[in-house]
Design an enzyme around this catalytic site. Structure first.
Site, PDB file in Angstrom:
ATOM      1  N   LYS A   1      13.234  12.984   2.427  1.00 52.26           N
ATOM      2  CA  LYS A   1      12.614  13.967   1.517  1.00 52.26           C
ATOM      3  C   LYS A   1      11.159  14.226   1.888  1.00 52.26           C
ATOM      4  O   LYS A   1      10.738  15.370   2.012  1.00 52.26           O
ATOM      5  CB  LYS A   1      12.688  13.443   0.076  1.00 52.26           C
ATOM      6  N   ASN A   2      10.396  13.157   2.056  1.00 56.00           N
ATOM      7  CA  ASN A   2       8.950  13.334   2.235  1.00 56.00           C
ATOM      8  C   ASN A   2       8.568  13.762   3.649  1.00 56.00           C
ATOM      9  O   ASN A   2       7.402  14.072   3.910  1.00 56.00           O
ATOM     10  CB  ASN A   2       8.197  12.078   1.789  1.00 56.00           C
TER      11      ASN A   2
ATOM     12  N   CYS B   1       5.893  14.202 -10.450  1.00 61.04           N
ATOM     13  CA  CYS B   1       6.219  13.045 -11.275  1.00 61.04           C
ATOM     14  C   CYS B   1       4.962  12.482 -11.923  1.00 61.04           C
ATOM     15  O   CYS B   1       3.897  12.451 -11.308  1.00 61.04           O
ATOM     16  CB  CYS B   1       6.802  11.935 -10.408  1.00 61.04           C
TER      17      CYS B   1
ATOM     18  N   ARG C   1      -3.015  11.100 -10.086  1.00 64.94           N
ATOM     19  CA  ARG C   1      -3.037  11.378  -8.648  1.00 64.94           C
ATOM     20  C   ARG C   1      -3.885  12.617  -8.440  1.00 64.94           C
ATOM     21  O   ARG C   1      -3.404  13.726  -8.450  1.00 64.94           O
ATOM     22  CB  ARG C   1      -1.611  11.598  -8.152  1.00 64.94           C
TER      23      ARG C   1
ATOM     24  N   ASP D   1       7.484   3.522  -3.148  1.00 63.91           N
ATOM     25  CA  ASP D   1       8.664   4.228  -3.649  1.00 63.91           C
ATOM     26  C   ASP D   1       9.904   3.339  -3.721  1.00 63.91           C
ATOM     27  O   ASP D   1      10.959   3.774  -4.190  1.00 63.91           O
ATOM     28  CB  ASP D   1       8.942   5.474  -2.793  1.00 63.91           C
TER      29      ASP D   1
ATOM     30  N   ARG E   1      16.010  15.230  -7.806  1.00 67.14           N
ATOM     31  CA  ARG E   1      14.872  15.679  -7.001  1.00 67.14           C
ATOM     32  C   ARG E   1      14.791  14.916  -5.682  1.00 67.14           C
ATOM     33  O   ARG E   1      14.235  15.426  -4.702  1.00 67.14           O
ATOM     34  CB  ARG E   1      13.553  15.464  -7.769  1.00 67.14           C
TER      35      ARG E   1
HETATM   36  N1  EPU Z   1      -3.933   5.342  -2.828  1.00 70.79           N
HETATM   37  C1  EPU Z   1      -5.034   4.527  -2.823  1.00 70.79           C
HETATM   38  N2  EPU Z   1      -5.590   4.162  -1.632  1.00 70.79           N
HETATM   39  C2  EPU Z   1      -5.090   4.598  -0.456  1.00 70.79           C
HETATM   40  C3  EPU Z   1      -3.955   5.455  -0.451  1.00 70.79           C
HETATM   41  C4  EPU Z   1      -3.403   5.819  -1.676  1.00 70.79           C
HETATM   42  O1  EPU Z   1      -5.493   4.104  -3.888  1.00 70.79           O
HETATM   43  O2  EPU Z   1      -5.625   4.259   0.602  1.00 70.79           O
HETATM   44  C5  EPU Z   1      -3.331   5.705  -4.107  1.00 70.79           C
HETATM   45  C6  EPU Z   1      -3.651   7.136  -4.519  1.00 70.79           C
HETATM   46  O3  EPU Z   1      -4.843   7.218  -5.267  1.00 70.79           O
HETATM   47  C7  EPU Z   1      -2.432   7.497  -5.340  1.00 70.79           C
HETATM   48  C8  EPU Z   1      -1.298   6.724  -4.649  1.00 70.79           C
HETATM   49  O4  EPU Z   1      -1.926   5.685  -3.951  1.00 70.79           O
HETATM   50  O5  EPU Z   1      -2.542   7.040  -6.655  1.00 70.79           O
HETATM   51  C9  EPU Z   1      -0.485   7.576  -3.679  1.00 70.79           C
HETATM   52  O6  EPU Z   1      -1.351   8.283  -2.869  1.00 70.79           O
HETATM   53  P1  EPU Z   1      -0.991   9.414  -1.829  1.00 70.79           P
HETATM   54  O7  EPU Z   1      -2.077  10.421  -1.864  1.00 70.79           O
HETATM   55  O8  EPU Z   1      -0.669   8.779  -0.517  1.00 70.79           O
HETATM   56  O9  EPU Z   1       0.314  10.044  -2.457  1.00 70.79           O
HETATM   57  P2  EPU Z   1       0.895  11.468  -2.189  1.00 70.79           P
HETATM   58  O10 EPU Z   1       0.529  11.942  -0.843  1.00 70.79           O
HETATM   59  O11 EPU Z   1       0.612  12.338  -3.349  1.00 70.79           O
HETATM   60  C10 EPU Z   1       3.161  10.660  -1.111  1.00 70.79           C
HETATM   61  C11 EPU Z   1       4.614  10.779  -1.453  1.00 70.79           C
HETATM   62  C12 EPU Z   1       4.919   9.937  -2.675  1.00 70.79           C
HETATM   63  C13 EPU Z   1       4.570   8.481  -2.347  1.00 70.79           C
HETATM   64  C14 EPU Z   1       3.101   8.392  -1.910  1.00 70.79           C
HETATM   65  C15 EPU Z   1       2.713   6.999  -1.428  1.00 70.79           C
HETATM   66  C16 EPU Z   1       5.185  12.976  -0.646  1.00 70.79           C
HETATM   67  C17 EPU Z   1       5.565  14.362  -0.952  1.00 70.79           C
HETATM   68  N3  EPU Z   1       4.934  12.176  -1.686  1.00 70.79           N
HETATM   69  O12 EPU Z   1       2.453  11.145  -2.242  1.00 70.79           O
HETATM   70  O13 EPU Z   1       6.292  10.032  -2.922  1.00 70.79           O
HETATM   71  O14 EPU Z   1       4.776   7.682  -3.482  1.00 70.79           O
HETATM   72  O15 EPU Z   1       2.856   9.308  -0.828  1.00 70.79           O
HETATM   73  O16 EPU Z   1       3.495   6.612  -0.351  1.00 70.79           O
HETATM   74  O17 EPU Z   1       5.142  12.595   0.517  1.00 70.79           O
HETATM   75  C18 EPU Z   1       8.273  10.075  -4.192  1.00 70.79           C
HETATM   76  O18 EPU Z   1       8.847  10.409  -3.148  1.00 70.79           O
HETATM   77  O19 EPU Z   1       8.874   9.757  -5.249  1.00 70.79           O
HETATM   78  C19 EPU Z   1       6.807  10.033  -4.186  1.00 70.79           C
HETATM   79  C20 EPU Z   1       6.086   9.973  -5.302  1.00 70.79           C
END
Ligand code: EPU
Length: 419
Positions: A22-23, A116, A121, A306, A399
């Site tokens: 998915k991601n 979600c 975030r 995840d 999803r």
């Molecule tokens: N975070 C930190 N420090 C870091 C990296 C992240 O504190 O160095 C925290 C962020 O503040 C946030 C969380 O970790 O609260 C996730 O951060 P990130 O920005 O990496 O998340 P994202 O890019 O919005 C993607 C995936 C998520 C997955 C996260 C973490 C996609 C579309 N989404 O989200 O997937 O949980 O990375 O691996 O790629 C899911 O598939 O259910 C999902 C939520």
């Protein structure tokens, strides 16, 4: 809203193939907006989030055709600079359109992305990224608007190794001439899958799979044909479901190199699992014991956040006490109240930590899915439980997991869907 009616107690036995990641699919669909040439994407999982990303592309003016099961052809040019409000609201990954529309047209507008509710975030890292390319940005809580008239290839140090902020930086870098460096980049397998696509489109990329990426962009990127890699989160989820229900399962397209930490934690829990080859995982019935004591999420290649929710369900079936720690998301752990109603012994220490004492016999209950990953965890809990469970709001599970009820039923589960 739909419900799953699940009769628990059947072990999951048999063979299953993991769906596309998915991601990886979401940023790769967005990448198609960077070119007017044809893009063919294979192994796209048939899930709601993929549908929404494709609907956004179609709304922007692209032709989106399903040419075979799980295969899409995307052609034509984008004709709009605003992401559809209702669609942007449906998923967080819609923020990936910020960079591609900006790269292609020099301007972009969108409402804040939905998604979600698993914590605060924010989008600062995304804004930092696009500003570092020279974009000017105006935003309030209702609208984001950016312009980019003379892009430059920057040096970027991400304040967080954010997955989608890294992807936004890569998407912009691929279409800006000069060499962009992204440091403290996320290095998840799906980030590398996007790197492979951008290479096929003509960008030069070094550092794939590391936290330092160098990208040489091109003003005119070409089309691509790409097969999305298998979803290691789904692979891990299936392995956990097999272990929790004491089934014997062979999981195809479960890549060893993507499951190292999951394999390690499951082995420490005394789960009998083995890689038959580099992409086939076998799980045998076992007697889970909490020897790991602590399961903690990490940045890649650490244990993926995840998979934390399903792992907590497995911990309820392991003898002993397991501390589960997810420092990433503020809201990840709150679903454990539902496991407690099912009979699990869990103490929530703080928003990021739960202490699970096992083994407990779970009982079927009326439940509601709070997010994609907690939703599938509740499905696993219901499959493990004695009696019947009803899980509401399973659109959230749709999803992220392709046709999951039918696929689990083939393994011996008893899941009915009701509107
Ligand atoms: N975070 C930190 N420090 C870091 C990296 C992240 O504190 O160095 C925290 C962020 O503040 C946030 C969380 O970790 O609260 C996730 O951060 P990130 O920005 O990496 O998340 P994202 O890019 O919005 C993607 C995936 C998520 C997955 C996260 C973490 C996609 C579309 N989404 O989200 O997937 O949980 O990375 O691996 O790629 C899911 O598939 O259910 C999902 C939520």
């Amino acid at each position: 809203m739909s419900k799953f009616i699940i009769e628990g107690g059947n072990p999951l036995n048999g063979e299953i193939k993991v769906a596309g990641n998915k991601n990886a699919a979401l940023p790769i669909i967005a990448a198609a907006a960077l070119t007017d040439e044809d893009c063919i994407i294979e192994n796209l999982p048939a899930i709601r989030d993929v549908d929404v990303m494709l609907e956004i592309l179609a709304d922007l003016g692209k032709r989106v055709e399903r040419t075979a099961p799980n295969v899409y052809k995307i052609s034509g040019a984008i004709a709009k600079t605003r992401v559809n409000d209702a669609l942007a609201n449906k998923l967080r990954a819609s923020i990936l359109y910020l960079s591609v529309i900006l790269a292609k047209t020099g301007e972009v507008e969108m409402v804040p992305p939905g998604g979600c509710i698993i914590g605060r975030r924010n989008v600062d890292s995304h804004f930092d990224v696009i500003e570092s390319f020279g974009a000017t940005l105006e935003f309030d809580e209702k609208n984001y608007k950016a312009n980019l008239s003379s892009p430059r290839a920057p040096y970027i140090f991400l304040k967080e190794a954010s997955v989608t902020a890294t992807e936004n930086a890569m998407l912009l870098a691929a279409s800006v001439t000069g060499e962009t460096t992204i440091e403290n980049a996320a290095s998840e397998p799906h980030v590398s899958d996007l790197a492979d696509v951008l290479k096929k489109m003509g960008a030069g990329i070094s550092g794939r799979g590391t936290n330092r990426l160098s990208i040489s962009g091109k003003e005119k990127l070409s089309g691509f044909r790409h097969r999305i890699m298998p979803d290691h989160i789904e692979a891990g989820t299936l392995a956990i479901a097999a272990a929790a229900t004491k089934g014997e399962m062979i999981i195809h397209d479960a890549y060893h190199e993507h499951l190292r930490m999951t394999y390690h934690y499951m082995k420490q829990m005394n789960i009998d699992l083995e890689f038959l080859d580099h992409q086939t995982l076998k799980v045998r019935p076992s007697d889970p014991v909490s020897q790991a004591k602590k399961i903690q999420v990490g940045l890649w290649p650490g244990f993926p956040t995840d998979l934390m929710s399903p792992m907590i369900v497995l911990a309820t079936q392991a003898k002993g006490t397991t501390l589960c720690h997810d420092w990433m998301f503020e809201g990840r752990m709150f679903f454990v109240d539902k496991l407690i109603i099912m009979g699990a012994q869990i103490v929530q220490c703080d928003p990021h930590r739960v202490l699970v004492s096992g083994r407990t016999m779970l009982r079927g209950q009326e439940l509601s899915s709070p997010d994609i990953r907690a939703g599938i965890a509740l499905v696993i809990a219901a499959l493990t439980a004695r009696g019947m469970s009803r899980i509401d709001r399973v659109e959230l599970v749709d999803r992220g997991y392709e046709d999951i009820a039918a696929r689990l039923n083939k393994l011996g589960a008893s899941i009915k869907r009701e509107q």
